[in-house]
Scaffold this active site. Sequence first.
Site, PDB file in Angstrom:
ATOM      1  N   GLU A 161     -76.708 -14.195  11.118  1.00  0.00           N
ATOM      2  CA  GLU A 161     -75.816 -14.145  12.283  1.00  0.00           C
ATOM      3  C   GLU A 161     -76.194 -13.005  13.228  1.00  0.00           C
ATOM      4  O   GLU A 161     -76.145 -13.154  14.443  1.00  0.00           O
ATOM      5  CB  GLU A 161     -74.355 -13.975  11.831  1.00  0.00           C
ATOM      6  CG  GLU A 161     -73.737 -15.251  11.305  1.00  0.00           C
ATOM      7  CD  GLU A 161     -73.669 -16.348  12.363  1.00  0.00           C
ATOM      8  OE1 GLU A 161     -73.387 -16.047  13.532  1.00  0.00           O
ATOM      9  OE2 GLU A 161     -73.938 -17.514  12.025  1.00  0.00           O
ATOM     10  N   CYS A 202     -74.466 -29.050  24.431  1.00  0.00           N
ATOM     11  CA  CYS A 202     -73.742 -28.497  25.582  1.00  0.00           C
ATOM     12  C   CYS A 202     -74.496 -27.258  26.076  1.00  0.00           C
ATOM     13  O   CYS A 202     -73.978 -26.146  26.107  1.00  0.00           O
ATOM     14  CB  CYS A 202     -72.306 -28.174  25.199  1.00  0.00           C
ATOM     15  SG  CYS A 202     -71.258 -27.943  26.647  1.00  0.00           S
ATOM     16  N   CYS A 243     -74.759 -34.647  27.919  1.00  0.00           N
ATOM     17  CA  CYS A 243     -73.419 -35.216  27.752  1.00  0.00           C
ATOM     18  C   CYS A 243     -73.445 -36.617  27.130  1.00  0.00           C
ATOM     19  O   CYS A 243     -72.548 -36.978  26.381  1.00  0.00           O
ATOM     20  CB  CYS A 243     -72.685 -35.251  29.094  1.00  0.00           C
ATOM     21  SG  CYS A 243     -72.491 -33.603  29.800  1.00  0.00           S
ATOM     22  N   CYS A 289     -73.206 -36.354  23.491  1.00  0.00           N
ATOM     23  CA  CYS A 289     -72.176 -35.429  22.991  1.00  0.00           C
ATOM     24  C   CYS A 289     -71.019 -36.207  22.355  1.00  0.00           C
ATOM     25  O   CYS A 289     -70.446 -37.105  22.972  1.00  0.00           O
ATOM     26  CB  CYS A 289     -71.654 -34.588  24.156  1.00  0.00           C
ATOM     27  SG  CYS A 289     -70.341 -33.468  23.654  1.00  0.00           S
ATOM     28  N   CYS A 319     -63.919 -34.570  27.204  1.00  0.00           N
ATOM     29  CA  CYS A 319     -64.357 -33.397  27.974  1.00  0.00           C
ATOM     30  C   CYS A 319     -63.785 -33.420  29.399  1.00  0.00           C
ATOM     31  O   CYS A 319     -64.107 -34.291  30.209  1.00  0.00           O
ATOM     32  CB  CYS A 319     -65.884 -33.366  28.023  1.00  0.00           C
ATOM     33  SG  CYS A 319     -66.489 -31.958  28.943  1.00  0.00           S
TER      34      CYS A 319
END
Length: 346
Positions: free
Chosen positions: A38, A193, A200, A203, A209
């Site tokens: 991370e 995204c 899109c 997605c 959205c």
Amino acid sequence: MITNASFAKELLIWFDQHGRNHLPWQKDRTGYRVWVSEIMLQQTQVITVIPYFERFMARFPTITDLAEAHSDEVLALWTGLGYYSRARNLHASAIEVVEQHQGEMPTSIDDLVSLKGIGRSTAGAIISQAYNDQGVILDGNVKRLLTRLYAIKGWPGQSQIDKQLWEIATKLTPTTRNADYTQAIMDIGATICKPKQPLCVACPMQARCKALAEDQVATIPTPKPKKLIPHKTISVLLIKNKQGQTLLEQRPNTGIWGGLWSLPEFADLKSLQTQLALDGLPTNTQPITPIKHVFSHYKLTIEPHLLVLENTPKKVSEKAKSQWYDTQQLHTIGLATPIKKLLEKI
Ligand code: SF4
């Protein structure tokens, strides 16, 4: 209307078909491995991080190994990844985990965020990825996804928008399959995204959205208000002795390239020449082609000057810790990237 349960369910259906589940830190998941990944992934793409992560884990397989390492070695393994305070904080926090938590990675948000370099989102990622528990994440990719899903206008760095996004992220986080959910939302943010030209059509959230429905995808999230980026020029001295060694100085822990090794730095050629004269060294330096480097907050031009010495003085400036290095030794220390490139070129 996006409800908690339906959002997670649809995300997980997508994840089961398209999500990434062979990343190195997804194997042998531990708090430590997820933590290192991370931190490396902050501001850095997965593809860049993978070889760094593997080298780091091969050298420091446990928190104790990292805590016991010399900071130079930690920075050497970070060289090229940038944002070196991440490596220094990781090292300092590993020492704290060994001293305060008997070498066991904390499992609560409060204990995690008390460690240097771990913010709320990273703590949430560790809780969800390593312990499959209800950790909430809100990294840059997830922020972008949520601002578009809800058509939230205004720069997401503003505190009231940040607060709103945390509330949404918390509400949407499920109580089961947290590791998969977190990976899924990060993956969609990073790979679908995307900041520019989001995919899109691919997605799983397109029907929900708001930005897409209102044709506002290109303008959301609102960019950070622009500031003029200042430009700074410095001179550095590439000083070689008779044996072909290079004099390097370790930079202070704060400021750019904190704790890394670099060439002695001077405000300009005049102050360099003055210092050389004060140290009783020759002033007949030869200019080398300048290097340009862009930081997030300013542009830097480095003007290197070469000086080959007959004798070997210990240091040039009294202010810094300095040492002569052979070319073969350079991979063993943390070097500022532009300086590393310059030395490789020379
Ligand atoms: S539909 Fe497009 S803009 Fe909306 S969340 Fe999906 S990728 Fe992002």
